[in-house]
Design a protein around this motif. Structure first.
Motif, short mmCIF file in Angstrom:
data_model
loop_
_atom_site.label_atom_id
_atom_site.label_comp_id
_atom_site.label_asym_id
_atom_site.label_seq_id
_atom_site.Cartn_x
_atom_site.Cartn_y
_atom_site.Cartn_z
N GLU A 87 22.35 -18.18 -9.35
CA GLU A 87 21.24 -18.97 -9.90
C GLU A 87 19.88 -18.47 -9.45
O GLU A 87 18.86 -18.79 -10.06
CB GLU A 87 21.37 -20.43 -9.44
CG GLU A 87 22.57 -21.16 -9.96
CD GLU A 87 22.73 -22.53 -9.32
OE1 GLU A 87 21.87 -22.93 -8.52
OE2 GLU A 87 23.73 -23.20 -9.64
N ASP A 123 17.16 -15.54 -8.77
CA ASP A 123 16.87 -14.19 -9.24
C ASP A 123 16.15 -13.35 -8.19
O ASP A 123 16.08 -12.15 -8.31
CB ASP A 123 16.03 -14.25 -10.52
CG ASP A 123 15.88 -12.87 -11.15
OD1 ASP A 123 16.87 -12.11 -11.13
OD2 ASP A 123 14.79 -12.55 -11.65
N ARG A 146 20.58 -10.67 -2.47
CA ARG A 146 20.43 -10.90 -3.91
C ARG A 146 21.66 -10.37 -4.62
O ARG A 146 22.16 -9.30 -4.29
CB ARG A 146 19.19 -10.17 -4.42
CG ARG A 146 18.93 -10.36 -5.91
CD ARG A 146 17.63 -9.65 -6.28
NE ARG A 146 17.32 -9.79 -7.66
CZ ARG A 146 17.62 -8.90 -8.59
NH1 ARG A 146 18.26 -7.80 -8.29
NH2 ARG A 146 17.28 -9.10 -9.84
N ARG A 147 22.15 -11.13 -5.59
CA ARG A 147 23.30 -10.70 -6.38
C ARG A 147 22.92 -9.43 -7.16
O ARG A 147 21.87 -9.40 -7.81
CB ARG A 147 23.72 -11.81 -7.34
CG ARG A 147 24.82 -11.47 -8.29
CD ARG A 147 26.12 -11.22 -7.64
NE ARG A 147 26.77 -12.45 -7.21
CZ ARG A 147 27.93 -12.47 -6.59
NH1 ARG A 147 28.56 -11.35 -6.34
NH2 ARG A 147 28.46 -13.59 -6.22
N ALA A 197 22.71 -6.84 -10.08
CA ALA A 197 22.83 -6.92 -11.54
C ALA A 197 23.60 -5.73 -12.09
O ALA A 197 24.02 -5.74 -13.23
CB ALA A 197 21.44 -7.00 -12.18
N HIS A 206 14.68 -1.07 -5.82
CA HIS A 206 14.05 -2.34 -6.20
C HIS A 206 12.53 -2.27 -6.17
O HIS A 206 11.96 -1.67 -5.26
CB HIS A 206 14.48 -3.45 -5.23
CG HIS A 206 15.95 -3.62 -5.16
ND1 HIS A 206 16.70 -3.13 -4.12
CD2 HIS A 206 16.82 -4.20 -6.01
CE1 HIS A 206 17.97 -3.41 -4.33
NE2 HIS A 206 18.07 -4.06 -5.47
N ARG A 212 9.89 -11.90 -6.92
CA ARG A 212 10.53 -11.39 -8.14
C ARG A 212 10.97 -9.95 -7.88
O ARG A 212 10.26 -9.17 -7.27
CB ARG A 212 9.55 -11.42 -9.31
CG ARG A 212 10.15 -10.90 -10.59
CD ARG A 212 9.20 -11.09 -11.78
NE ARG A 212 9.74 -10.41 -12.92
CZ ARG A 212 9.33 -9.22 -13.36
NH1 ARG A 212 8.31 -8.61 -12.77
NH2 ARG A 212 9.89 -8.65 -14.39
#
Length: 138
Positions: A23, A25, A75-76, A78, A85, A93
């Motif tokens: 959930e 980001d 952080r998961r 993607a 990053h 963000r």
């Protein structure tokens, strides 16, 4: 058995940690994730959150950053591919980017120094467009 001897059983708490990460980001600390779980009515202890985050990191299922103050953020991922990053230092963000130029540079530098089996991470910190637009003019 997972990396460094860390094991964890599939549990309701582990599922809750994974769902909460999905959930969010932005990179988040274990403490903030724990507070999020508590706010959502999930009874998961802070030690359990840390343990599950470590297992996910060992499996390569979460990205891990260490802030300047030493706090670890998670952080998961993607993507399963190696990536880097862009991180907004104001709102957190995060944008995942692939960097073939960085990979080539890393290989050249390592080879020139006689290193093999090299791994690396790269995070680029800045201000995202939303935070820049919201900032008062200087």
């Amino acid at each position: 058995m997972l990396g460094r001897g860390t094991t964890v059983r599939a549990t309701r708490q582990g599922d809750a940690v994974c769902a909460a990460l999905a959930e969010i980001d932005a990179f988040t600390s274990a403490q903030d994730l724990h507070a999020h779980l508590r706010d959502m009515g999930q009874a998961v202890g802070l030690t359990t959150v840390y343990r599950h985050l470590q297992v996910l990191a060992d499996r390569g299922e979460v990205d891990v950053l260490r802030r300047d103050d030493g706090e670890t953020l998670y952080r998961r991922c993607a993507t399963d591919n190696h990536h880097h990053h862009l991180v907004c230092r104001h709102c957190g963000r995060t944008v995942e980017v692939e960097g073939p130029e960085i990979e080539a540079w890393t290989d050249r530098v390592a080879a020139a120094a006689g290193f093999t089996d090299v791994a690396h991470t790269l995070e680029i910190y800045g201000t995202c467009a939303g935070c820049a637009a919201a900032a008062p003019p200087s």
